[in-house]
Design an enzyme around this catalytic site. Sequence first.
Site, PDB file in Angstrom:
ATOM      1  N   THR A  29     -13.827 109.682 -10.733  1.00  0.00           N
ATOM      2  CA  THR A  29     -13.620 109.150 -12.087  1.00  0.00           C
ATOM      3  C   THR A  29     -14.861 109.247 -12.980  1.00  0.00           C
ATOM      4  OG1 THR A  29     -14.276 106.974 -11.308  1.00  0.00           O
ATOM      5  CG2 THR A  29     -11.913 107.438 -11.335  1.00  0.00           C
ATOM      6  N   LYS A  30     -15.973 109.750 -12.467  1.00  0.00           N
ATOM      7  CA  LYS A  30     -17.225 109.733 -13.234  1.00  0.00           C
ATOM      8  C   LYS A  30     -17.264 110.880 -14.262  1.00  0.00           C
ATOM      9  CE  LYS A  30     -18.299 106.060 -11.160  1.00  0.00           C
ATOM     10  NZ  LYS A  30     -19.052 105.703  -9.992  1.00  0.00           N
ATOM     11  N   ASN A  31     -18.313 110.918 -15.080  1.00  0.00           N
ATOM     12  CA  ASN A  31     -18.328 111.903 -16.181  1.00  0.00           C
ATOM     13  C   ASN A  31     -18.259 113.349 -15.696  1.00  0.00           C
ATOM     14  OD1 ASN A  31     -18.364 109.875 -18.054  1.00  0.00           O
ATOM     15  ND2 ASN A  31     -20.182 110.583 -19.134  1.00  0.00           N
ATOM     16  N   TYR A  62     -18.423 110.888  -8.239  1.00  0.00           N
ATOM     17  CA  TYR A  62     -17.119 110.423  -7.762  1.00  0.00           C
ATOM     18  C   TYR A  62     -16.026 110.872  -8.753  1.00  0.00           C
ATOM     19  CZ  TYR A  62     -13.415 107.172  -6.480  1.00  0.00           C
ATOM     20  OH  TYR A  62     -12.217 106.637  -6.120  1.00  0.00           O
TER      21      TYR A  62
END
Length: 388
Positions: free
Chosen positions: A189-191, A187
Amino acid sequence: MLDSRPVRESFLVFGAPMIDRTAIDEVVDSLESGWIGTGPKVTHFEEDLRDYIDVHRVSCLGSCTAALFLGLRALNVGPGDEVLVPAMTFVASANVVEHTGARPVLVDCEPGSGLMDLDAAEASITESTVAVMPVHLAGRPLDMDRLNALRDAYRLAVIEDAAHAIGAEWRGQRIGSFGNLTAFSFYVTKNITTIEGGALASPHDEIADRVERLALHGLSLGAWQRYSDPGFKHYDVEEPGFKFNMTDVQAALGLRQLEHLDAWIDYRAELWSLYDELLEELPLDLPPPSEQATRHARHLYQVRVRPEAPISRDELLDHLAERRIGAGVHYRGVHLQPFYARKYGIAPAALPVSTELSERTLSLPLSPKVSEEDVYDVVAALRSGLLR
Ligand SMILES: *Cc1c(COP(=O)(O)O)cnc(C)c1O
């Protein structure tokens, strides 16, 4: 110096993704190739993830939520079953259990790390418990030795929610390679991101094959295989599936994100140390240090507002927003969400640690897009809110 910093001109987004030129070129390459659906780039991304994690199979899917749900389906979790889920997680972890017809049994967390309390998990096991879904919260790996000992002692299936934890390691071994199903999120905002997207790591072909079939209507052959092979091929449907596949355009982005993951985690760790240093004298509890020989994926820098602070967590969030700082809350516990509170009659006091953390936690901006100067802005805003 920090206390005289002016308010920022632009809003600081909490988990802004880094999209570089090579990623854009790879997406364009996919668009121009004419193959934009599930195809060769998805296969390539699956292979790269498999090598990175060091696991037998990786299946790319439309989201981590889809990976968790299909993982449970492939394990035949259903009505009458119970699955242990930490209360301190994104609601997707519990929702997917609901959707199988099984019951999510919410487990309290450890006060320091916020990770699922494995003693409390063990105490929640009943004859109906078939699986446990631990979450590597914030990118901090769970104690995999204890978790797998619990798995083996009670013959439970484990499906790890590693939405925050790609790149994390427990005692030198990557999360995703401990013999359990493990779901990752890409997604925004993920790393690493594919805009929307996820993956399921599996130690067994049987489960991975079933997950991939269920992700594409239950068709016997993947779309890519059908169109790449010479000659016409009919498909067979043995069980009704869903539409949870990843596209080549998403995988194109993912391929060029994964290359940077390790460097990005190192950079996140630098910002982490800077926050640690600059926030020391504020009425905040900072994240506890990592266990020895683990690698924290540094996904979320979470602080907790101490009871003696002059303002509450929610007031501090408002104050940060006024100073154009975007913070996050990970999370207000699943047990506090009206649906779960009502359906299972869970009192906030039944999960006391999660309830307390739900009121005190906030996550500060942390991403490869955040600069040291941005960190100074965040710290200045926190100081003006908390030192009065
Ligand atoms: C983001 C997240 C998910 C869901 O991931 P999607 O890819 O958005 O479906 C699940 N669990 C946790 C802990 C998450 O943070």
